[in-house]
Design a protein around this motif. Structure first.
Motif, PDB file in Angstrom:
ATOM      1  N   LEU A  85      18.518  65.179  80.830  1.00  0.00           N
ATOM      2  CA  LEU A  85      18.735  65.896  81.674  1.00  0.00           C
ATOM      3  C   LEU A  85      19.560  65.434  83.291  1.00  0.00           C
ATOM      4  O   LEU A  85      19.371  63.316  82.747  1.00  0.00           O
ATOM      5  CB  LEU A  85      16.950  65.966  83.074  1.00  0.00           C
ATOM      6  N   ALA A  86      20.337  65.773  83.544  1.00  0.00           N
ATOM      7  CA  ALA A  86      21.911  65.414  83.928  1.00  0.00           C
ATOM      8  C   ALA A  86      21.925  66.144  85.277  1.00  0.00           C
ATOM      9  O   ALA A  86      22.126  67.457  85.234  1.00  0.00           O
ATOM     10  CB  ALA A  86      22.914  64.914  83.530  1.00  0.00           C
ATOM     11  N   VAL A  87      22.498  65.001  86.758  1.00  0.00           N
ATOM     12  CA  VAL A  87      22.402  66.323  87.485  1.00  0.00           C
ATOM     13  C   VAL A  87      24.541  65.695  87.951  1.00  0.00           C
ATOM     14  O   VAL A  87      24.273  64.266  87.999  1.00  0.00           O
ATOM     15  CB  VAL A  87      22.110  66.129  88.722  1.00  0.00           C
ATOM     16  N   ARG A  88      25.401  65.961  88.197  1.00  0.00           N
ATOM     17  CA  ARG A  88      26.989  65.297  88.288  1.00  0.00           C
ATOM     18  C   ARG A  88      26.473  64.593  89.783  1.00  0.00           C
ATOM     19  O   ARG A  88      25.613  64.654  90.625  1.00  0.00           O
ATOM     20  CB  ARG A  88      27.092  66.355  89.305  1.00  0.00           C
ATOM     21  N   VAL A  89      27.122  63.227  89.720  1.00  0.00           N
ATOM     22  CA  VAL A  89      26.441  62.136  91.059  1.00  0.00           C
ATOM     23  C   VAL A  89      26.672  62.994  91.539  1.00  0.00           C
ATOM     24  O   VAL A  89      26.264  62.669  93.036  1.00  0.00           O
ATOM     25  CB  VAL A  89      27.628  61.318  89.642  1.00  0.00           C
ATOM     26  N   ASP A  90      28.058  63.459  91.920  1.00  0.00           N
ATOM     27  CA  ASP A  90      28.054  63.431  93.601  1.00  0.00           C
ATOM     28  C   ASP A  90      26.685  64.627  94.191  1.00  0.00           C
ATOM     29  O   ASP A  90      27.198  65.320  94.779  1.00  0.00           O
ATOM     30  CB  ASP A  90      29.899  64.265  93.872  1.00  0.00           C
ATOM     31  N   HIS A  91      25.837  65.259  93.095  1.00  0.00           N
ATOM     32  CA  HIS A  91      25.131  66.292  93.825  1.00  0.00           C
ATOM     33  C   HIS A  91      23.538  65.731  93.522  1.00  0.00           C
ATOM     34  O   HIS A  91      23.085  66.502  93.457  1.00  0.00           O
ATOM     35  CB  HIS A  91      25.159  67.639  93.076  1.00  0.00           C
ATOM     36  N   GLN A  92      23.360  64.444  92.913  1.00  0.00           N
ATOM     37  CA  GLN A  92      22.266  63.847  92.739  1.00  0.00           C
ATOM     38  C   GLN A  92      21.378  63.700  94.127  1.00  0.00           C
ATOM     39  O   GLN A  92      22.147  63.355  95.435  1.00  0.00           O
ATOM     40  CB  GLN A  92      22.856  62.681  91.945  1.00  0.00           C
ATOM     41  N   ARG A  93      20.460  63.523  94.133  1.00  0.00           N
ATOM     42  CA  ARG A  93      19.207  63.969  95.653  1.00  0.00           C
ATOM     43  C   ARG A  93      19.168  64.633  96.614  1.00  0.00           C
ATOM     44  O   ARG A  93      19.488  64.046  97.435  1.00  0.00           O
ATOM     45  CB  ARG A  93      19.823  61.731  95.942  1.00  0.00           C
ATOM     46  N   GLN A  94      19.940  65.953  95.814  1.00  0.00           N
ATOM     47  CA  GLN A  94      19.682  66.400  96.554  1.00  0.00           C
ATOM     48  C   GLN A  94      18.651  67.852  95.849  1.00  0.00           C
ATOM     49  O   GLN A  94      19.290  69.394  96.527  1.00  0.00           O
ATOM     50  CB  GLN A  94      21.229  67.808  96.911  1.00  0.00           C
ATOM     51  N   GLY A  95      17.951  67.573  95.425  1.00  0.00           N
ATOM     52  CA  GLY A  95      16.685  67.903  94.640  1.00  0.00           C
ATOM     53  C   GLY A  95      17.005  68.948  94.078  1.00  0.00           C
ATOM     54  O   GLY A  95      15.737  69.729  93.223  1.00  0.00           O
ATOM     55  N   ILE A  96      18.265  68.816  93.233  1.00  0.00           N
ATOM     56  CA  ILE A  96      18.617  69.549  91.607  1.00  0.00           C
ATOM     57  C   ILE A  96      18.095  69.498  90.117  1.00  0.00           C
ATOM     58  O   ILE A  96      17.258  70.593  89.551  1.00  0.00           O
ATOM     59  CB  ILE A  96      20.508  69.225  91.409  1.00  0.00           C
ATOM     60  N   GLY A  97      17.660  68.484  90.121  1.00  0.00           N
ATOM     61  CA  GLY A  97      16.655  67.616  89.041  1.00  0.00           C
ATOM     62  C   GLY A  97      15.450  68.327  88.922  1.00  0.00           C
ATOM     63  O   GLY A  97      15.178  68.860  88.292  1.00  0.00           O
ATOM     64  N   LYS A  98      14.599  68.240  89.801  1.00  0.00           N
ATOM     65  CA  LYS A  98      13.562  68.579  90.359  1.00  0.00           C
ATOM     66  C   LYS A  98      13.343  70.156  90.310  1.00  0.00           C
ATOM     67  O   LYS A  98      11.882  70.636  90.044  1.00  0.00           O
ATOM     68  CB  LYS A  98      12.624  67.531  91.532  1.00  0.00           C
ATOM     69  N   ALA A  99      14.311  71.088  90.600  1.00  0.00           N
ATOM     70  CA  ALA A  99      14.336  72.324  90.478  1.00  0.00           C
ATOM     71  C   ALA A  99      14.512  72.493  89.171  1.00  0.00           C
ATOM     72  O   ALA A  99      14.211  73.527  88.573  1.00  0.00           O
ATOM     73  CB  ALA A  99      15.660  72.699  91.428  1.00  0.00           C
ATOM     74  N   LEU A 100      15.901  71.590  88.540  1.00  0.00           N
ATOM     75  CA  LEU A 100      15.324  72.304  86.821  1.00  0.00           C
ATOM     76  C   LEU A 100      13.863  72.040  86.011  1.00  0.00           C
ATOM     77  O   LEU A 100      13.738  72.656  85.564  1.00  0.00           O
ATOM     78  CB  LEU A 100      16.392  70.830  86.490  1.00  0.00           C
ATOM     79  N   ILE A 101      13.849  70.807  86.631  1.00  0.00           N
ATOM     80  CA  ILE A 101      12.144  70.637  85.973  1.00  0.00           C
ATOM     81  C   ILE A 101      11.465  72.186  86.514  1.00  0.00           C
ATOM     82  O   ILE A 101      10.698  72.673  85.612  1.00  0.00           O
ATOM     83  CB  ILE A 101      11.513  69.372  86.533  1.00  0.00           C
ATOM     84  N   ASN A 102      11.056  71.916  87.582  1.00  0.00           N
ATOM     85  CA  ASN A 102      10.507  73.167  88.315  1.00  0.00           C
ATOM     86  C   ASN A 102      10.584  74.877  87.505  1.00  0.00           C
ATOM     87  O   ASN A 102       9.571  75.291  86.995  1.00  0.00           O
ATOM     88  CB  ASN A 102       9.718  73.264  90.122  1.00  0.00           C
ATOM     89  N   TYR A 103      11.532  74.931  87.309  1.00  0.00           N
ATOM     90  CA  TYR A 103      12.193  76.020  86.991  1.00  0.00           C
ATOM     91  C   TYR A 103      11.516  75.909  85.339  1.00  0.00           C
ATOM     92  O   TYR A 103      11.048  77.393  84.566  1.00  0.00           O
ATOM     93  CB  TYR A 103      13.304  75.632  86.429  1.00  0.00           C
ATOM     94  N   LEU A 104      11.638  75.075  84.367  1.00  0.00           N
ATOM     95  CA  LEU A 104      11.040  75.144  83.158  1.00  0.00           C
ATOM     96  C   LEU A 104      10.030  74.559  82.832  1.00  0.00           C
ATOM     97  O   LEU A 104       9.313  75.243  82.206  1.00  0.00           O
ATOM     98  CB  LEU A 104      12.135  73.058  82.645  1.00  0.00           C
ATOM     99  N   ASN A 105       8.911  74.012  84.336  1.00  0.00           N
ATOM    100  CA  ASN A 105       7.734  73.999  84.215  1.00  0.00           C
ATOM    101  C   ASN A 105       7.266  75.261  84.251  1.00  0.00           C
ATOM    102  O   ASN A 105       6.108  75.490  83.297  1.00  0.00           O
ATOM    103  CB  ASN A 105       7.154  73.193  85.108  1.00  0.00           C
TER     104      ASN A 105
END
Length: 141
Positions: A85-105
């Motif tokens: 799981l990775a988010v572009r460095v300039d987009h980190q800490r904006q909830g994108i990683g959590k959104a990916l996890i939530n979608y997967l769940n």
């Protein structure tokens, strides 16, 4: 989180898969990495026990997640193993990683999976902090 679209890529989306791999290469700072052949990657995409999620903002890839499906012998329900799981460095800490996890769940719950899990090294405090923030159940192994 504005304009983030998350989806599972189709098995015909080889170019999207390669873009996700390049994102991983960049975020994980892999040196001397050479991407496998299109044939190999397409074979992987065609498998029923592997899939890729993408997060896009304004039509551009900003995050990705790969999952292996593990069929069990203790249960008829499969497990989903988050491999990367990775988010572009300039987009980190904006909830994108959590959104990916939530979608997967949600996807896994709706499709009869028993559990979604991820492995993180104890030394990788950044990853551990992130996964803890998703309210994941933690187990030391």
């Amino acid at each position: 989180m504005e304009n983030i679209e998350i989806d599972i890529i189709a098995n015909s989306a080889l170019s999207s898969f390669k873009e996700v791999i390049c994102l991983f290469e960049n975020v994980f700072e892999r040196e001397d990495f050479s991407i496998p052949s299109d044939e190999h990657l397409q074979t992987l995409l065609n498998k029923k026990d592997f899939f890729v999620l993408t997060a896009q903002k304004n039509g551009k890839l900003v995050g990705g997640l790969t999952v292996y499906v593990i069929n069990q012998y203790y249960s008829e329900k499969p497990l989903a193993y988050i491999y990367d799981l990775a988010v572009r460095v300039d987009h980190q800490r904006q909830g994108i990683g959590k959104a990916l996890i939530n979608y997967l769940n949600v996807y896994c719950r709706d499709n009869g999976f028993e559990e979604v899990y991820v492995q993180a090294d104890l030394e990788d405090e950044h990853a551990l902090d992130f996964y803890r923030s998703t309210k994941a159940t933690e187990a030391d192994v």
